[in-house]
Design an enzyme around this catalytic site. Structure first.
Site, PDB file in Angstrom:
ATOM      1  NE  ARG A   1      -2.895   0.123   3.301  1.00 22.26           N
ATOM      2  CZ  ARG A   1      -2.476   0.547   4.606  1.00 22.26           C
ATOM      3  NH1 ARG A   1      -2.158   2.055   4.590  1.00 22.26           N
ATOM      4  NH2 ARG A   1      -2.053  -0.340   5.361  1.00 22.26           N
TER       5      ARG A   1
ATOM      6  CE1 TYR B   1     -17.829   8.721 -14.842  1.00 20.80           C
ATOM      7  CE2 TYR B   1     -16.587   8.948 -12.987  1.00 20.80           C
ATOM      8  CZ  TYR B   1     -17.384   8.249 -13.878  1.00 20.80           C
ATOM      9  OH  TYR B   1     -17.810   6.980 -13.307  1.00 20.80           O
TER      10      TYR B   1
ATOM     11  CG  ASP C   1     -10.329  14.465 -14.849  1.00 16.67           C
ATOM     12  OD1 ASP C   1      -9.806  14.006 -15.615  1.00 16.67           O
ATOM     13  OD2 ASP C   1     -11.214  13.950 -14.125  1.00 16.67           O
TER      14      ASP C   1
ATOM     15  CE  LYS D   1     -12.717   6.490 -17.814  1.00 19.82           C
ATOM     16  NZ  LYS D   1     -13.766   5.422 -17.567  1.00 19.82           N
TER      17      LYS D   1
HETATM   18  N1  PLP Z   1     -12.281  11.652 -14.501  1.00 16.73           N
HETATM   19  C1  PLP Z   1     -12.970  11.508 -15.836  1.00 16.73           C
HETATM   20  C2  PLP Z   1     -13.170  12.579 -16.851  1.00 16.73           C
HETATM   21  C3  PLP Z   1     -13.739  10.394 -16.176  1.00 16.73           C
HETATM   22  O1  PLP Z   1     -14.384  10.230 -17.392  1.00 16.73           O
HETATM   23  C4  PLP Z   1     -13.554   9.251 -15.160  1.00 16.73           C
HETATM   24  C5  PLP Z   1     -14.364   8.055 -15.531  1.00 16.73           C
HETATM   25  O2  PLP Z   1     -15.018   7.851 -16.280  1.00 16.73           O
HETATM   26  C6  PLP Z   1     -12.845   9.401 -13.953  1.00 16.73           C
HETATM   27  C7  PLP Z   1     -12.255  10.711 -13.929  1.00 16.73           C
HETATM   28  C8  PLP Z   1     -13.098   8.292 -13.014  1.00 16.73           C
HETATM   29  O3  PLP Z   1     -11.935   7.239 -13.204  1.00 16.73           O
HETATM   30  P1  PLP Z   1     -12.122   5.808 -12.752  1.00 16.73           P
HETATM   31  O4  PLP Z   1     -13.393   5.043 -13.552  1.00 16.73           O
HETATM   32  O5  PLP Z   1     -10.872   5.222 -13.324  1.00 16.73           O
HETATM   33  O6  PLP Z   1     -12.181   6.061 -11.295  1.00 16.73           O
END
Ligand code: PLP
Length: 373
Positions: free
Chosen positions: A42, A95, A167, A192
């Site tokens: 961890r 998101y 992000d 992604k």
């Molecule tokens: N940020 C964006 C723009 C996303 O579209 C997503 C998930 O779809 C996330 C963060 C969260 O990522 P995770 O699904 O790996 O937790």
């Protein structure tokens, strides 16, 4: 690393969670960070640290840390800046999972959230007149694919001494490096584009070492450090990230043009009709692999999705295979109706993640699906 003539061409998976020490003193020194070394899964692992180094270099950051998911990365980052009684300022189109964390998770911790249209300079200035723990924005917003002027938002944040968290998941470091534009922290869901093959969960946070030290300690506390295997998959994905982004961007631009020519309402940053097109072509290397098409109603959206044969209905994006999502009923179902409408996420919106398939095949597939609508 042993002294050998050959070096591995891929980073080995360091499948170890527990370590033995020569003495009690050494163990105490390592876990208290008085001496370098591994201590427990961890707390870190050579494979995930290799990924962190690669991601820091891709995002031109001093330091990075990798997480078990993008949400883990977002949670630790926001909690580093915010605490009970503080307020986070966020762009309205984000998101759905992030929206859920902010509107359902954070109030329980006494943290307030303000949704502010960051494209509206006066509105952001007003929002920053009151103390804010940080501002959070997606470079290219999921799923409207509006583009944020990171440089301008960063300038306004800096003037008030407020950290800007970006992000960069939809853009990837190939299209833009937000730290170069003045952001404080840049983060990604590596599930992604970084991974790119529909097979891993992960997240990464990049920024100054001093901040990353604090964020890494939160990952240790929350138990959201990445695993060695997922980090290895992400490292393998990074090797083809540039090639994939180029191909996916080329495919997406051609598909967006074709859908628009067919009369659909399309949002793609490199289309001349996109409201942020001038900014997008200046700030981004390519337009990226994501398209939003608004077909007017849920019924039309679902008919289109069900008619596609190559692009599949799916839950994620950024992979090599084309994928379709209906945000209103799935990825963004957490939004309350008013917030969803204010964010521009209509019932007829379909999110298309364009893959690396043959462009002619994709064009044909989308054309025949549009005929079903
Ligand atoms: N940020 C964006 C723009 C996303 O579209 C997503 C998930 O779809 C996330 C963060 C969260 O990522 P995770 O699904 O790996 O937790």
């Amino acid at each position: 690393m042993p002294e050998v003539a050959e070096l591995p061409m891929s980073t080995p998976i360091w499948q170890v969670a527990d370590y033995g020490f020569e003495s009690a003193e050494t163990y105490a020194d390592v876990i208290n960070e008085r001496r370098e070394g591994q201590v427990y899964g961890r707390y870190g692992n050579p494979t995930l640290e290799a990924l962190a180094k690669v991601m820091a270099s891709l995002e031109k950051a001093e330091s990075a840390w990798v997480f078990s998911s993008g949400m883990g990365a977002i949670h630790a980052t926001l909690m580093h800046f915010a605490s009970s009684g503080s307020r986070v300022v966020v762009a309205p189109a984000i998101y759905g999972g992030t929206y859920g964390l902010l509107t359902q998770g954070f109030p329980r911790a006494g943290i307030d959230v303000d949704f502010v249209d960051l494209a509206d300079e006066a509105a952001l200035e007003r929002a920053l007149e009151r103390p804010a723990a940080c501002v959070l924005v997606e470079t290219i917003a999921n799923p409207t694919f509006r583009v944020s002027d990171i440089e301008r938002v960063a300038r306004l944040c800096k003037a008030q001494g407020v950290p800007l968290v970006v992000d960069n998941t939809v853009a990837s470091p190939v299209l833009v490096n937000p730290l170069d534009l003045g952001a404080t922290i840049v983060l990604h869901s590596t599930s992604k584009y970084i991974g790119g093959h529909h097979d891993l969960m992960g997240g990464v946070v990049c920024g100054a070492s001093e901040l990353l030290d604090g964020i890494r300690h939160l990952a240790i506390r929350y138990g959201t450090t990445a695993s060695a295997f997922e980090s290895w998959l992400a490292l393998r994905g990074v090797a083809t990230l540039g090639l994939r982004m180029q191909r996916q961007s080329e495919n997406a631009l051609a598909i967006a043009r074709e859908l628009e020519a067919g009369g659909a309402e399309v949002s793609y940053p490199f289309l001349e009709s996109h409201p942020d097109n001038t900014l997008a072509v200046t700030m981004l290397r390519w337009g990226g692999g994501m398209i939003a098409v608004d077909l007017g109603s849920q019924n039309a959206a679902w008919r289109f999705m069900n008619a596609c044969r190559i692009a599949r209905v799916g839950s994620s994006f950024g992979g090599v295979r084309s994928e379709l999502t209906h945000p209103a009923t799935t990825s963004h179902r957490q939004f309350d109706q008013a917030d969803r409408e204010a964010a521009g996420i209509g019932d007829g919106l379909v999110r298309i993640s364009v893959g690396i398939e043959d462009l002619e095949d994709l064009l044909e597939d989308f054309k025949q699906a549009m005929e079903e609508v």
